[in-house]
Motif scaffolding. Structure first.
Motif, PDB file in Angstrom:
ATOM      1  N   ARG A  20       0.839  -1.194   0.000  1.00  0.00           N
ATOM      2  CA  ARG A  20       0.000   0.000   0.000  1.00  0.00           C
ATOM      3  C   ARG A  20       0.875   1.245   0.000  1.00  0.00           C
ATOM      4  N   ARG A  21       0.580   2.118  -0.962  1.00  0.00           N
ATOM      5  CA  ARG A  21       1.329   3.368  -1.056  1.00  0.00           C
ATOM      6  C   ARG A  21       0.618   4.457  -0.264  1.00  0.00           C
ATOM      7  N   ARG A  22       1.360   5.511   0.024  1.00  0.00           N
ATOM      8  CA  ARG A  22       0.769   6.652   0.711  1.00  0.00           C
ATOM      9  C   ARG A  22      -0.338   7.266  -0.140  1.00  0.00           C
ATOM     10  N   SER A  23      -0.155   7.251  -1.441  1.00  0.00           N
ATOM     11  CA  SER A  23      -1.179   7.815  -2.328  1.00  0.00           C
ATOM     12  C   SER A  23      -2.461   6.979  -2.300  1.00  0.00           C
ATOM     13  N   ASP A  24      -2.355   5.671  -2.041  1.00  0.00           N
ATOM     14  CA  ASP A  24      -3.560   4.838  -1.915  1.00  0.00           C
ATOM     15  C   ASP A  24      -4.382   5.258  -0.705  1.00  0.00           C
ATOM     16  N   ALA A  25      -3.707   5.491   0.418  1.00  0.00           N
ATOM     17  CA  ALA A  25      -4.413   5.924   1.624  1.00  0.00           C
ATOM     18  C   ALA A  25      -5.014   7.314   1.415  1.00  0.00           C
ATOM     19  N   LEU A  26      -4.266   8.202   0.783  1.00  0.00           N
ATOM     20  CA  LEU A  26      -4.780   9.551   0.519  1.00  0.00           C
ATOM     21  C   LEU A  26      -5.993   9.499  -0.403  1.00  0.00           C
ATOM     22  N   GLU A  27      -5.947   8.643  -1.394  1.00  0.00           N
ATOM     23  CA  GLU A  27      -7.082   8.500  -2.300  1.00  0.00           C
ATOM     24  C   GLU A  27      -8.295   7.928  -1.574  1.00  0.00           C
ATOM     25  N   ALA A  28      -8.067   6.980  -0.682  1.00  0.00           N
ATOM     26  CA  ALA A  28      -9.176   6.394   0.075  1.00  0.00           C
ATOM     27  C   ALA A  28      -9.855   7.455   0.942  1.00  0.00           C
ATOM     28  N   TRP A  29      -9.057   8.261   1.624  1.00  0.00           N
ATOM     29  CA  TRP A  29      -9.638   9.310   2.456  1.00  0.00           C
ATOM     30  C   TRP A  29     -10.333  10.373   1.595  1.00  0.00           C
ATOM     31  N   THR A  30      -9.773  10.656   0.434  1.00  0.00           N
ATOM     32  CA  THR A  30     -10.395  11.620  -0.462  1.00  0.00           C
ATOM     33  C   THR A  30     -11.771  11.137  -0.911  1.00  0.00           C
ATOM     34  N   ARG A 162     -13.382  14.209  -7.612  1.00  0.00           N
ATOM     35  CA  ARG A 162     -12.969  13.573  -8.876  1.00  0.00           C
ATOM     36  C   ARG A 162     -11.728  14.258  -9.454  1.00  0.00           C
ATOM     37  N   LEU A 163     -11.698  15.591  -9.371  1.00  0.00           N
ATOM     38  CA  LEU A 163     -10.523  16.311  -9.872  1.00  0.00           C
ATOM     39  C   LEU A 163      -9.281  15.978  -9.053  1.00  0.00           C
ATOM     40  N   PHE A 164      -9.444  15.910  -7.722  1.00  0.00           N
ATOM     41  CA  PHE A 164      -8.309  15.583  -6.873  1.00  0.00           C
ATOM     42  C   PHE A 164      -7.827  14.156  -7.128  1.00  0.00           C
ATOM     43  N   ARG A 165      -8.758  13.224  -7.312  1.00  0.00           N
ATOM     44  CA  ARG A 165      -8.356  11.840  -7.635  1.00  0.00           C
ATOM     45  C   ARG A 165      -7.652  11.771  -8.992  1.00  0.00           C
ATOM     46  N   GLY A 166      -8.111  12.562  -9.951  1.00  0.00           N
ATOM     47  CA  GLY A 166      -7.431  12.605 -11.247  1.00  0.00           C
ATOM     48  C   GLY A 166      -6.008  13.112 -11.112  1.00  0.00           C
ATOM     49  N   ARG A 167      -5.825  14.121 -10.266  1.00  0.00           N
ATOM     50  CA  ARG A 167      -4.474  14.649 -10.012  1.00  0.00           C
ATOM     51  C   ARG A 167      -3.598  13.581  -9.352  1.00  0.00           C
ATOM     52  N   LEU A 168      -4.149  12.852  -8.388  1.00  0.00           N
ATOM     53  CA  LEU A 168      -3.386  11.764  -7.754  1.00  0.00           C
ATOM     54  C   LEU A 168      -3.010  10.689  -8.778  1.00  0.00           C
ATOM     55  N   GLU A 169      -3.942  10.380  -9.658  1.00  0.00           N
ATOM     56  CA  GLU A 169      -3.667   9.354 -10.680  1.00  0.00           C
ATOM     57  C   GLU A 169      -2.571   9.820 -11.639  1.00  0.00           C
ATOM     58  N   ARG A 170      -2.625  11.071 -12.060  1.00  0.00           N
ATOM     59  CA  ARG A 170      -1.554  11.585 -12.936  1.00  0.00           C
ATOM     60  C   ARG A 170      -0.206  11.539 -12.236  1.00  0.00           C
ATOM     61  N   ARG A 171      -0.182  11.914 -10.971  1.00  0.00           N
ATOM     62  CA  ARG A 171       1.063  11.877 -10.202  1.00  0.00           C
ATOM     63  C   ARG A 171       1.573  10.441 -10.058  1.00  0.00           C
ATOM     64  N   ARG A 172       0.666   9.496  -9.851  1.00  0.00           N
ATOM     65  CA  ARG A 172       1.037   8.085  -9.737  1.00  0.00           C
ATOM     66  C   ARG A 172       1.642   7.584 -11.048  1.00  0.00           C
ATOM     67  N   ILE A 173       1.059   7.962 -12.176  1.00  0.00           N
ATOM     68  CA  ILE A 173       1.582   7.549 -13.490  1.00  0.00           C
ATOM     69  C   ILE A 173       2.959   8.167 -13.727  1.00  0.00           C
ATOM     70  N   GLU A 174       3.135   9.441 -13.337  1.00  0.00           N
ATOM     71  CA  GLU A 174       4.447  10.081 -13.486  1.00  0.00           C
ATOM     72  C   GLU A 174       5.504   9.335 -12.678  1.00  0.00           C
ATOM     73  N   ARG A 175       5.154   8.916 -11.486  1.00  0.00           N
ATOM     74  CA  ARG A 175       6.113   8.168 -10.661  1.00  0.00           C
ATOM     75  C   ARG A 175       6.427   6.808 -11.275  1.00  0.00           C
ATOM     76  N   TRP A 176       5.412   6.164 -11.845  1.00  0.00           N
ATOM     77  CA  TRP A 176       5.667   4.891 -12.510  1.00  0.00           C
ATOM     78  C   TRP A 176       6.616   5.102 -13.697  1.00  0.00           C
ATOM     79  N   ASP A 177       6.418   6.168 -14.462  1.00  0.00           N
ATOM     80  CA  ASP A 177       7.306   6.458 -15.590  1.00  0.00           C
ATOM     81  C   ASP A 177       8.738   6.687 -15.118  1.00  0.00           C
ATOM     82  N   GLU A 178       8.885   7.456 -14.037  1.00  0.00           N
ATOM     83  CA  GLU A 178      10.229   7.691 -13.493  1.00  0.00           C
ATOM     84  C   GLU A 178      10.873   6.386 -13.041  1.00  0.00           C
ATOM     85  N   GLU A 179      10.114   5.551 -12.378  1.00  0.00           N
ATOM     86  CA  GLU A 179      10.640   4.267 -11.897  1.00  0.00           C
ATOM     87  C   GLU A 179      10.990   3.358 -13.071  1.00  0.00           C
ATOM     88  N   TRP A 180      10.167   3.358 -14.100  1.00  0.00           N
ATOM     89  CA  TRP A 180      10.436   2.506 -15.255  1.00  0.00           C
ATOM     90  C   TRP A 180      11.700   2.958 -15.990  1.00  0.00           C
TER      91      TRP A 180
END
Length: 192
Positions: A20-30, A162-180
């Motif tokens: 579980r990532r910190r962003s998962d918990a933040l998204e759940a609370w959001t 919904r907008l905040f979750r979209g922002r979290l999702e974009r940030r998550r994808i950016e991190r995946w790209d950096e990691e890849w």
């Protein structure tokens, strides 16, 4: 596709899990906060609007009075008017509750002769008003306004979430790209 997902686990974002990532918990609370605000905010705003409209219309029913008035001129004939209806505008004169004379225009039946007595509605200040809504009409209007206000008020936190979750999702994808970019080149290496 659903066969590969496995069983649905409720509240998985709040459970302890090493993946579980910190962003998962933040998204759940959001999601939780957005839904609570959506439901409660929409409900309370709708109920407040309904009550306000009902009170305003009840006040109109209590204050507005029917007043006898006299036509000061002949009402136009319906055939001469382009409205095609039975009611036309004509000049009327009436006496307010305080004894003052007033004049204005009211809707009367087409072709009514001057000097005919008609009924108009007046507010406490002697101004012409429309017939107040009946109790059932007021309840319907208040309910419709309440639903409209409630849905509109509920839309604000819902869309914000919904907008905040979209922002979290974009940030998550950016991190995946950096990691890849960091890990991807190592996949081609042979380990011995």
């Amino acid at each position: 596709m659903a066969a590969f997902r496995g069983p649905k686990v409720w509240l998985w974002r709040w459970r302890r899990n090493p993946l579980r990532r910190r962003s998962d918990a933040l998204e759940a609370w959001t999601v939780l906060v957005a839904w609570v605000l959506t439901v409660l905010g929409g409900l309370f705003a709708g109920l407040a609007a309904t009550q306000s409209v009902e009170q305003g219309l009840a006040q109109q029913r209590a204050e507005w009075r029917s007043v006898p008035a006299l036509l000061t001129e002949d009402a136009p004939d319906a055939s001469a008017m382009e409205t095609g209806g039975d009611l036309v505008w004509a000049k009327v004169r009436w006496t307010a509750a305080d004894g003052s004379l007033h004049a204005g225009q009211a809707r009367v039946f087409a072709g009514t002769a001057a000097g005919t007595s008609v009924t108009v509605w007046s507010d406490p200040h002697g101004r012409l008003v429309t017939r107040p809504a009946t109790a059932s009409q007021a309840q319907l209007r208040a309910s419709l306004v309440g639903v409209l206000v409630g849905v509109s008020a509920a839309g604000v936190p819902f869309i914000g979430g919904r907008l905040f979750r979209g922002r979290l999702e974009r940030r998550r994808i950016e991190r995946w790209d950096e990691e890849w970019e960091r890990v991807g080149p190592m996949w081609g290496r042979m380990t011995s």
